[in-house]
Design an enzyme around this catalytic site. Structure first.
Site, PDB file in Angstrom:
ATOM      1  CG  HIS A  21      -0.242   0.182   2.519  1.00 59.68           C
ATOM      2  ND1 HIS A  21       0.187  -0.883   3.282  1.00 59.68           N
ATOM      3  CD2 HIS A  21       0.125   1.299   3.204  1.00 59.68           C
ATOM      4  CE1 HIS A  21       0.783  -0.432   4.368  1.00 59.68           C
ATOM      5  NE2 HIS A  21       0.758   0.892   4.350  1.00 59.68           N
ATOM      6  CG  HIS A  27       7.081   5.150   1.667  1.00 59.19           C
ATOM      7  ND1 HIS A  27       6.961   6.333   2.348  1.00 59.19           N
ATOM      8  CD2 HIS A  27       6.713   4.173   2.534  1.00 59.19           C
ATOM      9  CE1 HIS A  27       6.553   6.092   3.591  1.00 59.19           C
ATOM     10  NE2 HIS A  27       6.385   4.783   3.728  1.00 59.19           N
TER      11      HIS A  27
END
Length: 296
Positions: A128, A243
């Protein structure tokens, strides 16, 4: 865990009273027609977390991890994020990257770096990109918060979009109790990540929650041509913060570890396009899926 329910319209059709005799001529399926419908959004969440074996916070049950948000009645851990469930090709590229980093994904000892690609049972896990911190909302706020996020994301006009991986580096959580090997991402074409982050931060602020990132990296570099939110305010640029976490460790990486990660060539992984068309909101164990208007 409940099974996925299907409507009556999905049941098998009743047999015909006068079935036609079987044909001796072989038929072949149309290769352009998919044989199965796409999986529902909820499917990949079925095995995304391990079964709870204790109601107490016991680090021995979680590879030494200490829960940052304690279990308190009436408090609901909440997270807003975009989910990536890698295909076989993408999973292989990620595995190869961890191997280059010297990470043994089968080693579950406490002092090792732990992969986030598979669970303890060997099940592939979704990855995710966070759009919020892990925050806490009260019981009476759950539905109001979900509705506010749904309305704000819809009004933002953000469409489905692609990102591409950019670089590897180590990053810690806010409490510096864990360090993560993360995959930075390139800024998407229409700045969708920053726009979604602004929407999420603005909504959570109304509920007394802190923003995911406290100050923009590019402070002072905004211009009149910078993206704006639905309210007309400038969208701050946090592109270098977004990220995807690939692994974690309880120990801070050494300078040598960081240098080795910096030297890794991502190769084909850097060319991989990852599409997002749903924003996910997790409150406790309840997940809500907020679709973006799609480009594809």
């Amino acid at each position: 865990m409940s099974l996925v329910q299907y409507s009556d319209s999905d049941s098998d059709p009743e047999p015909q009273s006068n079935p036609s005799p079987p044909s001796s001529k072989k038929t072949h399926p149309n290769p352009t027609t998919p044989s199965l419908p796409p999986l529902p959004e909820s499917f990949h969440d079925l095995y995304a977390t391990a079964t709870r074996v204790s109601v107490q916070d016991d680090p021995n049950l979680h590879d030494g991890r200490v829960r940052i948000i304690p279990h308190i009645e009436g408090n609901w851990p909440t997270h807003v994020y975009l989910q990536w469930y890698p295909c076989v090709e993408g999973q292989g590229l990620l595995y190869n990257t961890l191997v280059q980093c010297g990470i043994d994904i089968s080693d579950r000892s406490e002092n090792q770096v732990h992969s986030l690609l598979i669970s303890d049972l060997g099940v592939k896990l979704p990855l995710h990109i966070s759009l919020s911190r892990s925050v806490v909302v009260r019981t009476e706020q759950r539905f109001e918060l979900t509705d506010a996020l749904e309305n704000a994301i819809k009004e933002s006009g953000v469409l489905s979009f692609y990102i591409q991986p950019d670089r590897l580096y180590w990053s810690s959580n806010y409490e510096k109790t864990r360090w993560f090997l993360v995959l930075g991402v390139q800024k998407p074409k229409n700045d969708e990540l920053n726009r979604l982050l602004k929407v999420t931060n603005d909504v959570l602020a109304r509920f007394g929650q802190p923003p995911l990132y406290a100050a923009p990296l590019a402070q002072g570099q905004q211009s009149s041509s910078s993206p704006r939110g639905p309210d007309g305010s400038l969208v701050e640029d946090f592109s270098e913060c977004f990220h995807i976490s690939l692994a974690w460790s309880l120990s801070e990486p050494s300078a040598k570890d960081r240098e080795r990660i910096d030297a890794i060539n991502l190769g084909a992984l850097r060319e991989k396009r990852v599409g997002f068309d749903v924003v996910r909101v997790k409150i406790g164990n309840t997940r809500t899926y907020i679709p973006l208007n799609t480009r594809w």
